[in-house]
Design a protein around this motif. Structure first.
Motif, PDB file in Angstrom:
ATOM      1  N   GLU A   1      -7.871   9.233   1.814  1.00  0.00           N
ATOM      2  CA  GLU A   1      -8.119   7.843   2.193  1.00  0.00           C
ATOM      3  C   GLU A   1      -7.986   6.916   1.001  1.00  0.00           C
ATOM      4  OE1 GLU A   1     -10.738  10.404   4.799  1.00  0.00           O
ATOM      5  OE2 GLU A   1     -10.213  10.305   2.675  1.00  0.00           O
ATOM      6  N   TYR A   2      -8.167   7.477  -0.177  1.00  0.00           N
ATOM      7  CA  TYR A   2      -8.176   6.646  -1.376  1.00  0.00           C
ATOM      8  C   TYR A   2      -6.839   6.587  -2.089  1.00  0.00           C
ATOM      9  CZ  TYR A   2     -13.125   5.782  -1.080  1.00  0.00           C
ATOM     10  OH  TYR A   2     -14.348   5.319  -0.667  1.00  0.00           O
ATOM     11  N   ALA A   3      -5.841   7.218  -1.480  1.00  0.00           N
ATOM     12  CA  ALA A   3      -4.547   7.269  -2.153  1.00  0.00           C
ATOM     13  C   ALA A   3      -4.035   5.881  -2.531  1.00  0.00           C
ATOM     14  CB  ALA A   3      -3.537   7.985  -1.268  1.00  0.00           C
ATOM     15  N   SER A   4      -4.075   4.960  -1.578  1.00  0.00           N
ATOM     16  CA  SER A   4      -3.502   3.644  -1.876  1.00  0.00           C
ATOM     17  C   SER A   4      -4.304   2.912  -2.948  1.00  0.00           C
ATOM     18  CB  SER A   4      -3.417   2.795  -0.607  1.00  0.00           C
ATOM     19  OG  SER A   4      -4.638   2.821   0.081  1.00  0.00           O
ATOM     20  N   LEU A   5      -5.614   3.106  -2.956  1.00  0.00           N
ATOM     21  CA  LEU A   5      -6.436   2.430  -3.960  1.00  0.00           C
ATOM     22  C   LEU A   5      -6.202   2.991  -5.347  1.00  0.00           C
ATOM     23  CD1 LEU A   5      -9.308   2.286  -1.542  1.00  0.00           C
ATOM     24  CD2 LEU A   5      -8.834   0.318  -2.963  1.00  0.00           C
ATOM     25  N   VAL A   6      -6.181   4.319  -5.429  1.00  0.00           N
ATOM     26  CA  VAL A   6      -5.920   4.934  -6.732  1.00  0.00           C
ATOM     27  C   VAL A   6      -4.539   4.520  -7.211  1.00  0.00           C
ATOM     28  CG1 VAL A   6      -5.563   7.134  -7.916  1.00  0.00           C
ATOM     29  CG2 VAL A   6      -7.454   6.888  -6.317  1.00  0.00           C
ATOM     30  N   GLY A   7      -3.606   4.474  -6.271  1.00  0.00           N
ATOM     31  CA  GLY A   7      -2.254   4.049  -6.621  1.00  0.00           C
ATOM     32  C   GLY A   7      -2.229   2.628  -7.163  1.00  0.00           C
ATOM     33  N   MET A   8      -3.033   1.775  -6.581  1.00  0.00           N
ATOM     34  CA  MET A   8      -3.084   0.387  -7.062  1.00  0.00           C
ATOM     35  C   MET A   8      -3.658   0.339  -8.465  1.00  0.00           C
ATOM     36  SD  MET A   8      -2.533  -2.831  -5.824  1.00  0.00           S
ATOM     37  CE  MET A   8      -2.070  -3.755  -7.240  1.00  0.00           C
ATOM     38  N   LEU A   9      -4.626   1.186  -8.758  1.00  0.00           N
ATOM     39  CA  LEU A   9      -5.151   1.267 -10.127  1.00  0.00           C
ATOM     40  C   LEU A   9      -4.017   1.621 -11.077  1.00  0.00           C
ATOM     41  CD1 LEU A   9      -8.545   3.226 -10.221  1.00  0.00           C
ATOM     42  CD2 LEU A   9      -8.136   0.869 -10.897  1.00  0.00           C
ATOM     43  N   ARG A  10      -3.268   2.636 -10.685  1.00  0.00           N
ATOM     44  CA  ARG A  10      -2.155   3.100 -11.499  1.00  0.00           C
ATOM     45  C   ARG A  10      -1.161   1.949 -11.705  1.00  0.00           C
ATOM     46  NH1 ARG A  10      -1.728   7.190 -14.416  1.00  0.00           N
ATOM     47  NH2 ARG A  10      -2.488   8.593 -12.789  1.00  0.00           N
ATOM     48  N   TYR A  11      -0.873   1.264 -10.624  1.00  0.00           N
ATOM     49  CA  TYR A  11       0.064   0.126 -10.663  1.00  0.00           C
ATOM     50  C   TYR A  11      -0.415  -0.933 -11.642  1.00  0.00           C
ATOM     51  CZ  TYR A  11       3.002  -3.638  -8.748  1.00  0.00           C
ATOM     52  OH  TYR A  11       3.904  -4.649  -8.571  1.00  0.00           O
ATOM     53  N   ALA A  12      -1.729  -1.216 -11.573  1.00  0.00           N
ATOM     54  CA  ALA A  12      -2.292  -2.261 -12.437  1.00  0.00           C
ATOM     55  C   ALA A  12      -2.133  -1.900 -13.903  1.00  0.00           C
ATOM     56  CB  ALA A  12      -3.755  -2.482 -12.092  1.00  0.00           C
ATOM     57  N   PHE A  13      -2.392  -0.631 -14.225  1.00  0.00           N
ATOM     58  CA  PHE A  13      -2.294  -0.232 -15.632  1.00  0.00           C
ATOM     59  C   PHE A  13      -0.853  -0.129 -16.105  1.00  0.00           C
ATOM     60  CE2 PHE A  13      -6.549  -0.273 -16.538  1.00  0.00           C
ATOM     61  CZ  PHE A  13      -7.321   0.473 -15.645  1.00  0.00           C
ATOM     62  N   LEU A  14       0.021   0.308 -15.237  1.00  0.00           N
ATOM     63  CA  LEU A  14       1.441   0.347 -15.605  1.00  0.00           C
ATOM     64  C   LEU A  14       1.928  -1.056 -15.918  1.00  0.00           C
ATOM     65  CD1 LEU A  14       3.011   2.827 -13.010  1.00  0.00           C
ATOM     66  CD2 LEU A  14       2.873   3.130 -15.484  1.00  0.00           C
TER      67      LEU A  14
ATOM     68  N   SER B   1       0.809  -1.212   0.000  1.00  0.00           N
ATOM     69  CA  SER B   1       0.000   0.000   0.000  1.00  0.00           C
ATOM     70  C   SER B   1       0.846   1.267   0.000  1.00  0.00           C
ATOM     71  CB  SER B   1      -0.959   0.009   1.186  1.00  0.00           C
ATOM     72  OG  SER B   1      -0.230  -0.019   2.367  1.00  0.00           O
ATOM     73  N   GLY B   2       1.989   1.244   0.687  1.00  0.00           N
ATOM     74  CA  GLY B   2       2.848   2.430   0.691  1.00  0.00           C
ATOM     75  C   GLY B   2       3.302   2.782  -0.711  1.00  0.00           C
ATOM     76  N   LEU B   3       3.666   1.747  -1.455  1.00  0.00           N
ATOM     77  CA  LEU B   3       4.089   1.949  -2.845  1.00  0.00           C
ATOM     78  C   LEU B   3       2.928   2.537  -3.642  1.00  0.00           C
ATOM     79  CD1 LEU B   3       6.044  -0.675  -4.936  1.00  0.00           C
ATOM     80  CD2 LEU B   3       4.093   0.481  -5.911  1.00  0.00           C
ATOM     81  N   CYS B   4       1.732   2.038  -3.413  1.00  0.00           N
ATOM     82  CA  CYS B   4       0.560   2.527  -4.154  1.00  0.00           C
ATOM     83  C   CYS B   4       0.283   3.986  -3.818  1.00  0.00           C
ATOM     84  CB  CYS B   4      -0.656   1.673  -3.817  1.00  0.00           C
ATOM     85  SG  CYS B   4      -0.510  -0.019  -4.381  1.00  0.00           S
ATOM     86  N   SER B   5       0.335   4.310  -2.527  1.00  0.00           N
ATOM     87  CA  SER B   5       0.074   5.699  -2.140  1.00  0.00           C
ATOM     88  C   SER B   5       1.068   6.632  -2.817  1.00  0.00           C
ATOM     89  CB  SER B   5       0.195   5.875  -0.627  1.00  0.00           C
ATOM     90  OG  SER B   5      -0.720   5.045   0.030  1.00  0.00           O
ATOM     91  N   ALA B   6       2.325   6.189  -2.875  1.00  0.00           N
ATOM     92  CA  ALA B   6       3.351   7.010  -3.517  1.00  0.00           C
ATOM     93  C   ALA B   6       3.047   7.183  -4.999  1.00  0.00           C
ATOM     94  CB  ALA B   6       4.728   6.374  -3.329  1.00  0.00           C
ATOM     95  N   LEU B   7       2.648   6.091  -5.642  1.00  0.00           N
ATOM     96  CA  LEU B   7       2.316   6.156  -7.058  1.00  0.00           C
ATOM     97  C   LEU B   7       1.178   7.135  -7.322  1.00  0.00           C
ATOM     98  CD1 LEU B   7       2.270   2.567  -8.618  1.00  0.00           C
ATOM     99  CD2 LEU B   7       3.673   4.511  -9.247  1.00  0.00           C
ATOM    100  N   ALA B   8       0.244   7.180  -6.391  1.00  0.00           N
ATOM    101  CA  ALA B   8      -0.932   8.028  -6.597  1.00  0.00           C
ATOM    102  C   ALA B   8      -0.635   9.500  -6.377  1.00  0.00           C
ATOM    103  CB  ALA B   8      -2.052   7.589  -5.664  1.00  0.00           C
ATOM    104  N   CYS B   9       0.182   9.783  -5.371  1.00  0.00           N
ATOM    105  CA  CYS B   9       0.279  11.177  -4.907  1.00  0.00           C
ATOM    106  C   CYS B   9       1.476  11.966  -5.414  1.00  0.00           C
ATOM    107  CB  CYS B   9       0.319  11.221  -3.376  1.00  0.00           C
ATOM    108  SG  CYS B   9      -1.125  10.486  -2.607  1.00  0.00           S
ATOM    109  N   LEU B  10       2.546  11.272  -5.786  1.00  0.00           N
ATOM    110  CA  LEU B  10       3.778  12.010  -6.054  1.00  0.00           C
ATOM    111  C   LEU B  10       3.917  12.497  -7.484  1.00  0.00           C
ATOM    112  CD1 LEU B  10       6.389   9.859  -4.088  1.00  0.00           C
ATOM    113  CD2 LEU B  10       5.201  11.925  -3.352  1.00  0.00           C
ATOM    114  N   THR B  11       4.535  13.657  -7.615  1.00  0.00           N
ATOM    115  CA  THR B  11       4.878  14.170  -8.941  1.00  0.00           C
ATOM    116  C   THR B  11       6.291  13.702  -9.273  1.00  0.00           C
ATOM    117  OG1 THR B  11       5.918  16.159  -8.063  1.00  0.00           O
ATOM    118  CG2 THR B  11       3.555  16.254  -8.471  1.00  0.00           C
ATOM    119  N   PRO B  12       6.662  13.684 -10.553  1.00  0.00           N
ATOM    120  CA  PRO B  12       8.040  13.318 -10.904  1.00  0.00           C
ATOM    121  C   PRO B  12       9.056  14.209 -10.202  1.00  0.00           C
ATOM    122  CG  PRO B  12       6.661  13.365 -12.860  1.00  0.00           C
ATOM    123  CD  PRO B  12       5.818  13.884 -11.747  1.00  0.00           C
TER     124      PRO B  12
END
Lengths: 404, 402
Positions: free
Chosen positions: B366-379, B186-197
């Motif tokens: 609250e949804y950061a990790s979930l959105v991040g997981m979506l991003r992860y799935a598509f990547l 989940s930490g990885l997902c939250s990072a994927l969702a929230c961070l800019t390059p």
């Protein structure tokens, strides 16, 4: 902090069942000092990893902890090495605990052997149902961050495993030795002597029949209630005004934070030792003086004993705890309250591993963890010797303004 | 929109949530369905009552299913329990390429060596993330291909967790019943969702404070530095308040939300908060300072624990991007101030980026990790054909019975 229940063995406190041990260089120093001044000392024992240092000691019983790598060389101040050493010598350490009810231990924290072997010994003692009282010294600030960190770490682990923990910071020594101008040698000698006096007092009260006996149950209560670390100070005096002087010295004692500890004390144990001429009036005066120094409602436990050859010398040792976890007498315990009313329940945790012997019948306690609210049925989260499920403000002894 | 919609689910301690989403051509995520139900049977990020947890997961997936109109067959699971921790493993090989020119084979070989980490019996690798390469004496190499050297080494960040506990979550999801596509920390997902390059470039630590756990995930020196989870979360604050102030859990939770603060206001010493009677609760009055003291102690300790993880790799001085805080716990008053104080880094609120659709999902931390997981799935789907994570390999093997 002893937040597990240690069933104590009542009565029959024979000399053998209270043992005194010193661990590491500092522990040895305290006991050596004690040996010189205490004529009728019981068998003292020292544990160390440094063979050369051990050989030089005058203490009769010496245990060397070593393994294939070290071969009698010390740990070199490395706590990691010390820990491995303790693990490797678990059998030896366990053997020392046989036929013992109470263990009085002393060591210096920050170094290699004392700080790492002591918590391990306490952990084993817990498993073997032995109460441990640890008197440790905390390194000077100038000894550097690494040493201080190691000492802090040991202190945390000791809080978890040790029955009663008394911390004596060396930084306060200059006050004890008579001010900042006291030479280092004198200051260190004073420190070792002070610790030695405390050890001796404790031993007298636990191992010998006294006039007014302070027995296990009191010490046990102290262990249960202290909530962590206690303060200890020992003073002695002779002459006409000795009672006044004793109280006066206690009120400014550096190890009682110059009286601050007394003012905030929730629980205190007072041990008075005197010669054959000790009067009831002496005890009254001393206790009255001390009670005045105490804050609100402190629970006082008291013991008195006489020693031959003391003439009119009187010594007072106090162990004071500023924190107190409310606890109920196990025999008259009320039924376990509902999940949400956790306040008055003891902080009791499931014992790790299986106990060697079944608990004695009179301590009929529910070993279910309480005081953890929602987390009482879940496996605890342990981090560096602390159970994170127990509220942080409790573990850090943060006082609340209100009473809830 | 070349890919099928992805479904993600997180079995949290306070809520069980599911999202259904698509990815647009420009990389933006579109959330088309949400499921959000109270969690039962989960404590500190671990499933303690399987049946209850399965019921909640089913309910959350049903909600998302109905809203999105997508029939859910397989999901991606966000993991946060299992005492996830990090370890950096170095692999080292002699260069075999012609004339000591480092080839793709060499790189693959050294990465395999670096992945071969020894872990305690009960632990499983969740992610292996490559960090830097070392070509002879040359450190911090990002891409050694074509460089000359006799020895090639690589650091791999291994994120690992307790196998049995993680399997519990997997088992629960499978019991719904539904297939598992993949899992991620989940930490990885939250990072994927929230961070800019930019933030990743400057070095940054993401802290996601959930109900049962707090996750941290760090970028530094152009790679992922460390990551892990602490089994302490919002629930602990509530519990501390309940125990310290003698309150039932419900009241403690309300108190936390209404008056909880991570910093103590010393000007309000005498101020009290009145809690009215309700149900079996007789009503009570507490000092506001006491509420703050209790919350402050818990949060300070939690941040100190994260600090000590960062200190293991001396990361604090090189995190120019500071702290990005997210998760439900980021709503706590003054929590960012306390984080700044304890970690010595600037702290800003993080929330999911480059996502649109249903508002709660797009704006709520609250949804950061979930959105991040979506991003992860598509990547991952983009890199179709490449294995996702070792854990999901094992999952497929284990659960492939037909």
């Amino acid at each position: 902090m002893s937040d597990i229940l240690i069933p104590f063995k009542p009565g029959r406190a024979t000399r053998k069942s209270v043992r005194i041990m010193g661990i590491g260089g500092a522990g040895q120093a305290v006991l050596s000092n004690l040996q010189t001044h205490w004529e009728k000392a019981p068998e003292l024992l020292v544990i160390d990893s440094d063979e050369a240092q051990l050989d030089q000691s005058h203490i009769p019983e010496r245990i060397l902890l070593t393994d294939d790598r070290l071969k009698g060389q010390g740990t070199g101040g490395d706590t990691a090495v010390g820990s491995k050493l303790a693990e490797a010598n678990e059998g030896k350490l366990r053997a020392l605990l046989q036929n013992t009810n109470v263990l009085i231990l002393t060591a210096g924290l920050g170094g290699g052997t004392g700080g790492s072997v002591l918590p391990e010994l306490c952990r084993l003692a817990r498993e073997e149902d032995v109460i441990t009282v640890c008197l440790v010294s905390f390194p000077f600030k100038f000894e550097g961050e690494r040493t201080l960190q190691a000492a802090r770490q040991s202190l945390l682990e000791l809080k978890t495993y040790c029955g009663l923990l008394v911390n004596c910071p060396l930084d306060r020594l200059s006050d004890l030795a008579g001010g900042e101008k006291a030479p280092l040698a004198k200051a260190l000698a004073c420190g070792a002597e002070h610790l030695g006096q405390c050890v001796q007092s404790l031993w007298h009260f636990l191992a010998e029949p006294g006039l007014i006996k302070l027995d296990y149950s009191r010490l046990h209560a102290m262990c249960m209630h202290s909530g962590g670390i206690a303060s200890m100070a020992s003073v002695s005096a002779t002459g006409k005004k000795k009672n006044e002087n004793l109280v006066q010295e206690l009120s400014v004692h550096p190890y009682l934070d110059k009286g601050h500890v007394l003012a905030n004390t929730r629980g205190i144990v007072v041990l008075i030792t005197g010669g054959s001429s000790l009067l009831i009036r002496d005890i009254e005066e001393i206790m009255a003086g001390i009670t005045e120094l105490l804050g609100r409602s402190a629970e006082i436990s008291f013991g008195a004993t006489t020693q031959t050859g003391w003439k009119d010398r009187v010594a007072v040792t106090v162990i004071a705890s500023e924190t107190w976890c409310d606890w109920q007498d196990p025999v008259t315990e009320k039924p376990v309250p509902e999940q949400d009313e956790q306040l008055l329940m003891p902080i009791v945790k499931k014992k790790k591993g299986s106990p060697k012997k079944p608990l004695p019948k009179q301590v009929d306690l529910d070993l279910e963890p309480a005081g953890k609210g929602r987390f009482r049925d879940v496996e605890p989260t342990l981090y560096q010797g602390q159970d994170l499920d127990i509220p942080t403000f409790r573990r850090r002894n943060i006082r609340l303004a209100g009473k809830y | 929109m070349g890919f099928d919609p992805a479904v993600v689910v997180e079995v949290g301690t306070t809520r069980v949530r599911a999202l259904v989403g698509d990815v647009r051509e420009d990389g933006n995520l579109m959330v088309t369905g949400i499921g959000d139900v109270p969690s039962r049977g989960v404590k500190k990020g671990e499933i303690v009552h399987l049946e209850n947890a399965v019921g909640c997961i089913r309910e959350a997936l049903d909600q998302a299913d109905r809203q999105s109109g997508v029939t859910i067959h397989s999901v991606n699971v966000v993991l946060s329990g299992g005492d996830i921790a990090w370890k950096i493993n170095r692999g080292s090989i002699p260069v075999m390429g012609d004339e000591y020119v480092i080839s793709d084979d060499d790189i693959e070989h050294v990465l395999d060596t670096a992945k071969a980490v020894s872990l305690p019996e009960n632990r499983e690798v969740i992610h292996s993330i490559k960090q830097h390469f070392y070509v002879d004496d040359h450190e911090g190499v990002i891409d050694p291909q074509g460089m000359e050297g006799a020895h090639l080494a690589a650091d791999m960040l291994i994120l690992h967790g307790i196998r049995n506990r993680l399997k519990q979550t997997v088992r629960a999801v499978r019991s719904v019943p539904v297939e598992i596509e993949d899992v991620a920390f989940s930490g990885l997902c939250s990072a994927l969702a929230c961070l800019t390059p930019d933030q990743k470039e400057s070095g940054v630590v993401v802290i996601d404070i959930g109900g049962g756990t707090t996750d941290y995930f760090v970028y530094a020196n152009h790679t992922v530095a460390i990551g892990g989870t602490l089994a302490v979360g919002g629930d602990h604050i509530t519990n501390d308040l309940a125990i310290g102030l003698g309150l039932p859990t419900r009241q403690a939770e309300k108190l936390k939300r209404a008056h909880g603060s991570a910093m103590i206001d010393y000007n309000a010493r005498q101020k009290t908060v009145f809690l009215p009677a309700e149900g079996g609760f007789a009503g009570s009055s507490v000092y506001q300072n006491d509420v703050q003291s209790i919350v402050h102690a818990r949060m300070e300790e939690t941040f100190e624990l994260i600090r000590s993880e960062l200190d293991k790799k001396e990361l604090v001085p090189i995190l120019g991007g500071g702290i990005v805080m997210t998760g439900g716990g980021s709503h706590l008053r003054e929590v960012k101030v306390l984080a700044e104080k304890t970690l010595g880094l600037r702290c800003m609120q993080g929330q999911p980026r480059n996502v649109s659709g249903l508002a709660i999902a797009t704006e709520g931390p609250e949804y950061a990790s979930l959105v991040g997981m979506l991003r992860y799935a598509f990547l991952r789907d983009e890199r179709r054909g490449s294995p996702s994570t070792p854990f999901s390999h094992i999952l497929r093997k284990m659960f492939q019975k037909g």
